[in-house]
Design an enzyme around this catalytic site. Structure first.
Site, PDB file in Angstrom:
ATOM      1  N   LEU A  55    -123.449 -33.064  37.597  1.00 60.10           N
ATOM      2  CA  LEU A  55    -123.511 -32.044  38.635  1.00 60.10           C
ATOM      3  C   LEU A  55    -123.007 -30.746  38.003  1.00 60.10           C
ATOM      4  CD1 LEU A  55    -123.991 -31.585  41.727  1.00 60.10           C
ATOM      5  CD2 LEU A  55    -121.506 -31.502  41.878  1.00 60.10           C
ATOM      6  N   GLU A  78    -119.425 -37.008  33.099  1.00 58.71           N
ATOM      7  CA  GLU A  78    -118.488 -36.252  33.939  1.00 58.71           C
ATOM      8  C   GLU A  78    -117.590 -37.251  34.663  1.00 58.71           C
ATOM      9  OE1 GLU A  78    -120.499 -34.260  37.226  1.00 58.71           O
ATOM     10  OE2 GLU A  78    -121.959 -35.878  37.360  1.00 58.71           O
ATOM     11  N   LYS A  88    -126.739 -32.850  44.409  1.00 56.63           N
ATOM     12  CA  LYS A  88    -125.457 -33.218  45.047  1.00 56.63           C
ATOM     13  C   LYS A  88    -125.745 -34.098  46.264  1.00 56.63           C
ATOM     14  CE  LYS A  88    -120.876 -31.253  45.947  1.00 56.63           C
ATOM     15  NZ  LYS A  88    -120.165 -32.251  45.151  1.00 56.63           N
ATOM     16  N   TYR A 137    -124.829 -32.658  50.121  1.00 56.11           N
ATOM     17  CA  TYR A 137    -123.625 -32.060  50.669  1.00 56.11           C
ATOM     18  C   TYR A 137    -123.081 -30.991  49.740  1.00 56.11           C
ATOM     19  CZ  TYR A 137    -120.578 -34.633  47.408  1.00 56.11           C
ATOM     20  OH  TYR A 137    -119.954 -35.103  46.282  1.00 56.11           O
TER      21      TYR A 137
HETATM   22  N1  PDD Z   1    -117.130 -33.128  43.980  1.00 57.00           N
HETATM   23  N2  PDD Z   1    -119.163 -33.768  39.422  1.00 57.00           N
HETATM   24  C1  PDD Z   1    -119.243 -34.525  40.522  1.00 57.00           C
HETATM   25  C2  PDD Z   1    -119.882 -35.856  40.427  1.00 57.00           C
HETATM   26  C3  PDD Z   1    -118.734 -34.047  41.743  1.00 57.00           C
HETATM   27  O1  PDD Z   1    -118.822 -34.798  42.843  1.00 57.00           O
HETATM   28  C4  PDD Z   1    -118.119 -32.778  41.780  1.00 57.00           C
HETATM   29  C5  PDD Z   1    -117.569 -32.199  43.055  1.00 57.00           C
HETATM   30  C6  PDD Z   1    -118.041 -32.034  40.594  1.00 57.00           C
HETATM   31  C7  PDD Z   1    -117.426 -30.657  40.566  1.00 57.00           C
HETATM   32  O2  PDD Z   1    -118.233 -29.741  41.277  1.00 57.00           O
HETATM   33  P1  PDD Z   1    -117.593 -28.441  41.953  1.00 57.00           P
HETATM   34  O3  PDD Z   1    -116.945 -27.676  40.856  1.00 57.00           O
HETATM   35  O4  PDD Z   1    -118.773 -27.725  42.503  1.00 57.00           O
HETATM   36  O5  PDD Z   1    -116.617 -28.896  42.998  1.00 57.00           O
HETATM   37  C8  PDD Z   1    -118.590 -32.549  39.441  1.00 57.00           C
HETATM   38  C9  PDD Z   1    -116.712 -32.687  45.305  1.00 57.00           C
HETATM   39  C10 PDD Z   1    -115.551 -31.771  45.261  1.00 57.00           C
HETATM   40  C11 PDD Z   1    -116.499 -33.895  46.170  1.00 57.00           C
HETATM   41  O6  PDD Z   1    -117.353 -34.785  46.121  1.00 57.00           O
HETATM   42  O7  PDD Z   1    -115.526 -33.955  46.930  1.00 57.00           O
END
Ligand code: PDD
Length: 284
Positions: A205, A180, A147, A33
């Protein structure tokens, strides 16, 4: 206003948007996703999101069901039909529908789902006051760079944070280093003023906001190191913050109940947050 979702080639009322019970996303979490921010009706950092999507799909050997050009059209149409000015687009691709069998099905066609919704604005007090995080063991698999929709450890971690009265849980590897958050990337600023965040790799991620903030840090000539940092180091840091598409950049002021630095959002976190908001406003 009734919401509309895009499901496998059709726009349908959100309340009627369904996938088959043998969709492999449902049975095996066999899918990926993306969450993209929409600011003033414009998608933020669309290209890096599409690059990451293509990478996640290729790592799982799922064929992208529509071209990037078609995906852009579907996202815009979903935004338009849901009248989203400021909010998020969620898109998900699963390997498709097939009789349950662990190995890849021969004939399944990947299923694309796209939704869009207005975002409840983050209470400005949260950014002003900063947030608390707890630390928890990272119990995830070794391909956190993908992801994937397999988010059970993340769900459990976020729930633990909530129950502890914290905003996020920072996951910690066997070397006692922070990987993270459950849905955010983790950053600290050392006493010497160096910005530290874990390097991209299989343990995290590679967040799109992470990449944008790295650009800002470099552009503004702050000292920067991409490396793992320990929980101890984080607790002794002068500042800490987290980043994600849904939260932008939020200062972290407590880790496991202990104040970070002064216990208030630090100047660098505030400056980087402002710069990031300028970045999204410029794109929007
Ligand atoms: N989550 N790490 C994890 C495990 C994440 O699920 C996310 C993003 C991030 C940050 O990634 P980005 O900067 O591309 O949003 C880091 C999304 C927002 C979610 O699952 O809703």
């Amino acid at each position: 206003m009734s919401r509309v979702a895009y499901v496998d080639g059709r726009y349908v009322p959100h309340s009627l948007a369904v996938v088959h019970i043998e969709d492999r996303g449902y049975q095996f979490a066999d899918g990926v996703y993306e969450v993209l921010a929409v600011v003033n009706g414009h998608i933020i950092d669309e290209e890096p999101h599409l690059v990451r999507l293509a990478r996640s799909l290729s790592q799982l050997r799922i064929v992208q069901p529509v071209s990037d050009a078609a995906l852009k059209i579907v996202m815009r149409e979903t935004i338009r039909r849901n009248r989203v000015d400021d909010g998020i687009v969620y898109l998900q691709v699963t390997r498709g529908v097939a009789p349950r069998d662990h190995a890849f099905p021969r004939l399944a066609k990947p299923v694309l789902v796209v939704t869009a919704r207005r975002k409840r604005a983050i209470d400005p007090r949260i950014a002003d006051d900063g947030v608390a995080v707890i630390t928890i063991p990272d119990i995830r698999w070794r391909r956190c760079d993908i992801k994937s929709v397999a988010l059970l450890p993340n769900v459990l971690g976020k729930q633990l944070a909530k129950e502890a009265g914290a905003y996020e849980a920072w996951q910690v590897d066997q070397e006692d280093c922070v990987t993270e958050g459950t849905s955010t990337n983790a950053w600290i600023v050392t006493a010497e003023g160096t910005v530290v965040t874990r390097q991209a790799g299989n343990a995290i991620l590679n967040g799109i906001v992470r990449l944008a903030v790295l650009d800002i840090v470099r552009r503004e000539n702050y000292s920067l190191v991409e490396r793992p940092f320990t929980v101890r180091e984080a607790k002794a840091a002068s500042e800490a913050f987290l980043t994600s598409t849904t939260l932008d950049l939020l200062p972290v002021v407590r880790i496991d109940g202990e104040p970070v630095g002064s216990g208030m959002p630090g100047p660098l976190s505030r400056k980087l947050r402002d710069c990031y908001l300028v970045h999204t406003a410029a794109a929007g």
